[in-house]
Design a protein around this motif. Structure first.
Motif, PDB file in Angstrom:
ATOM      1  N   HIS A   2     106.198 116.668   2.382  1.00 44.22           N
ATOM      2  CA  HIS A   2     105.233 116.554   1.208  1.00 44.22           C
ATOM      3  C   HIS A   2     105.767 116.764   0.157  1.00 44.22           C
ATOM      4  N   PRO A   3     105.515 115.939  -0.939  1.00 47.16           N
ATOM      5  CA  PRO A   3     106.223 116.388  -2.355  1.00 47.16           C
ATOM      6  C   PRO A   3     105.818 117.464  -3.019  1.00 47.16           C
ATOM      7  N   ASP A  41      93.514 115.668  -6.987  1.00 43.83           N
ATOM      8  CA  ASP A  41      93.961 114.878  -5.642  1.00 43.83           C
ATOM      9  C   ASP A  41      95.509 115.085  -5.462  1.00 43.83           C
ATOM     10  N   GLY A  42      96.008 116.074  -5.764  1.00 44.87           N
ATOM     11  CA  GLY A  42      97.437 116.309  -5.136  1.00 44.87           C
ATOM     12  C   GLY A  42      98.555 115.700  -5.818  1.00 44.87           C
ATOM     13  N   GLY A 102     103.104 126.785   3.440  1.00 49.77           N
ATOM     14  CA  GLY A 102     103.412 128.118   3.841  1.00 49.77           C
ATOM     15  C   GLY A 102     102.431 129.029   3.835  1.00 49.77           C
ATOM     16  N   PHE A 136      87.218 117.175   6.343  1.00 50.12           N
ATOM     17  CA  PHE A 136      87.664 118.492   6.657  1.00 50.12           C
ATOM     18  C   PHE A 136      87.124 119.314   7.749  1.00 50.12           C
ATOM     19  N   GLU A 184      88.576 107.456  -0.088  1.00 51.77           N
ATOM     20  CA  GLU A 184      89.957 107.321  -0.813  1.00 51.77           C
ATOM     21  C   GLU A 184      89.926 106.699  -2.188  1.00 51.77           C
ATOM     22  N   VAL A 205      96.214 109.933  -7.836  1.00 48.47           N
ATOM     23  CA  VAL A 205      95.706 108.525  -8.126  1.00 48.47           C
ATOM     24  C   VAL A 205      95.193 108.518  -9.612  1.00 48.47           C
TER      25      VAL A 205
END
Ligand SMILES: Cc1cc2nc3c(=O)[nH]c(=O)nc-3n(C[C@H](O)[C@H](O)[C@H](O)COP(=O)(O)OP(=O)(O)OC[C@H]3O[C@@H](n4cnc5c(N)ncnc54)[C@H](O)[C@@H]3O)c2cc1C
Length: 384
Positions: A254-255, A154-155, A45, A38, A126, A159
């Motif tokens: 990006h999904p 983790d988005g 958006g 970071f 990761e 995972v």
């Protein structure tokens, strides 16, 4: 050698930082693992609603002024426009401004705040797999971390979620919307003072143009309900906006979880929050609030469990089912109503609907009212 913590959080986006803050403030040993370093870019958006600002203030102790000083809040607007490619459908004033954040700065600020309050932030790690029964995270480089509890933050491509046996993977994939977005230098575009939404060209989705400080961001998202080539559609959208697609390639995508929220994002010693649990509002795709809020709830539930040597799962689920999931279900119903009406009677039906109830609908989007019948919404984080 395995490093041990009370809780391991996978992912240092808004969900992970909010969870880490909740745990670190109660004195628990918590580690946040993120594959990135970071500040890292995040396609978004960056639009924040009233409920997000209020959650940041009351739960996370973060003000808009402080975020603006950190370079995170870069624009605010108290108006909106909804239109088709041909004509305006609705425009008006908002009861509270939308704030726009630069996600690299916003996410970095929140993660540093969690670190300053005692969380260990471990970057460049990761996660490759997770054992939800033992509470172990294995990284791609072979290192392992163990925790009494794991929070998967983790988005969208989580995972941690992949280790959950009870997830309906076909539904998760079907309702994952492709989202494409680019940032254009504001000086090279026409002036954009407020968010503009474009409808009527996607069966179940929409386009946006947002003011973003020195830039303007333009994007589209939608479900793959027909054989849509999103890349070609985005090119057409940019051409309509007067932007030469060849000059701004390659596009980034990006999904976006778009209706695939999980009702029970808890398994073994793991809880999922934010995009990992699909907790995104299914009409506009608002995810920042729901990631902060679910991350905060997950962190508080784990802190509660650690203090009482109990299971945080039921505490987390109870709060999700009282506060967040009713909003997502109601928004999901509303979006199909809107998309179907537009398919049968044209986009004018949306203009009619928005103009007929402009103020309560704006309050619904901001979170002052519920997506369920526009009732006044009582967020528990605002109740002392
Ligand atoms: C194009 C686009 C526009 C959007 N616009 C808006 C908007 O205007 N307003 C809004 O409210 N929402 C918007 N959203 C949704 C919003 O961006 C997300 O809902 C939000 O970022 C989710 O936060 P999160 O913390 O759950 O996940 P993320 O923000 O995705 O953070 C996940 C973190 O996990 C890390 N990670 C991922 N995999 C691993 C791994 N294996 N090991 C370790 N770390 C890992 C990543 O590096 C990342 O830092 C938009 C989304 C898209 C795609």
């Amino acid at each position: 050698m395995t490093q041990r913590y009370d809780a391991i959080i996978c992912g240092g986006g808004p969900a992970g930082s909010a969870a880490a803050l909740a745990l670190a403030r109660r004195g628990h040993a918590v580690a946040v693992l993120d594959r990135a370093r970071f500040p890292r870019p995040k396609l978004c958006g960056g639009l924040l609603t009233w409920k997000t600002v209020r959650l940041l203030e009351t739960a996370l102790g973060e003000t808009v002024d402080c975020l603006a000083r950190a370079g995170a809040v870069i624009h605010r607007s108290d108006r909106y426009v909804i239109r088709t490619f041909d004509k305006p459908l609705a425009e008006g004033a908002l009861p509270f401004p939308f704030h726009f954040v630069d996600r690299a700065a916003f996410d970095n600020h929140l993660l540093r705040k969690a670190e300053a309050e005692g969380a260990s932030v471990i970057q460049g790690v990761e996660a490759a797999s997770v054992d939800t029964e033992k509470g172990v995270v294995m990284a791609v480089d072979g290192r392992t971390w163990a925790g009494d509890w794991i929070i998967g933050a983790d988005g969208a491509n989580s995972v941690v979620r992949k280790a959950f046996a009870g997830v309906d993977r076909e539904r998760m994939r079907r309702l994952m919307a492709p989202a494409l977005e680019i940032a254009l230098p504001a000086a090279e575009f026409r002036p954009v003072a407020c968010p503009e939404l474009y409808v009527g060209f996607l069966d179940a989705g929409y386009g946006w143009v947002f003011p973003h400080g020195e830039a303007v961001v333009a994007g589209i998202c939608g479900l793959r309900r027909e054989k849509i080539n999103f890349s070609a559609m985005f090119k057409e959208y940019l051409e309509f906006l007067g932007v030469d697609p060849a000059a701004v390639r390659p596009f980034r995508g990006h999904p976006l979880p778009y209706g695939n929220y999980l009702e029970e994002p808890v398994e073994g010693r793991a809880l999922l929050a934010g995009d990992a649990a699909g907790l995104v509002e299914p009409l506009f795709g608002e995810g920042i609030f729901f990631s902060l809020c679910s991350g905060w709830y997950a962190g508080e539930a784990v802190a509660h469990g650690l203090a009482r040597r109990g299971d945080p799962g039921p505490v987390y689920l109870r709060r999700l089912h009282r506060q967040i999931l009713p909003e997502l279900r109601a928004s999901d119903r509303l979006r199909w109503l809107i998309f179907r009406a537009m398919r049968h009677t044209g986009p004018g039906s949306l203009g009619f609907f928005v103009n007929a109830a402009a103020r309560p609908l704006a309050e619904m989007v901001h979170g002052m009212r519920s997506y369920a019948w526009l009732r006044r919404k009582r967020w528990d984080f605002l109740e002392g």
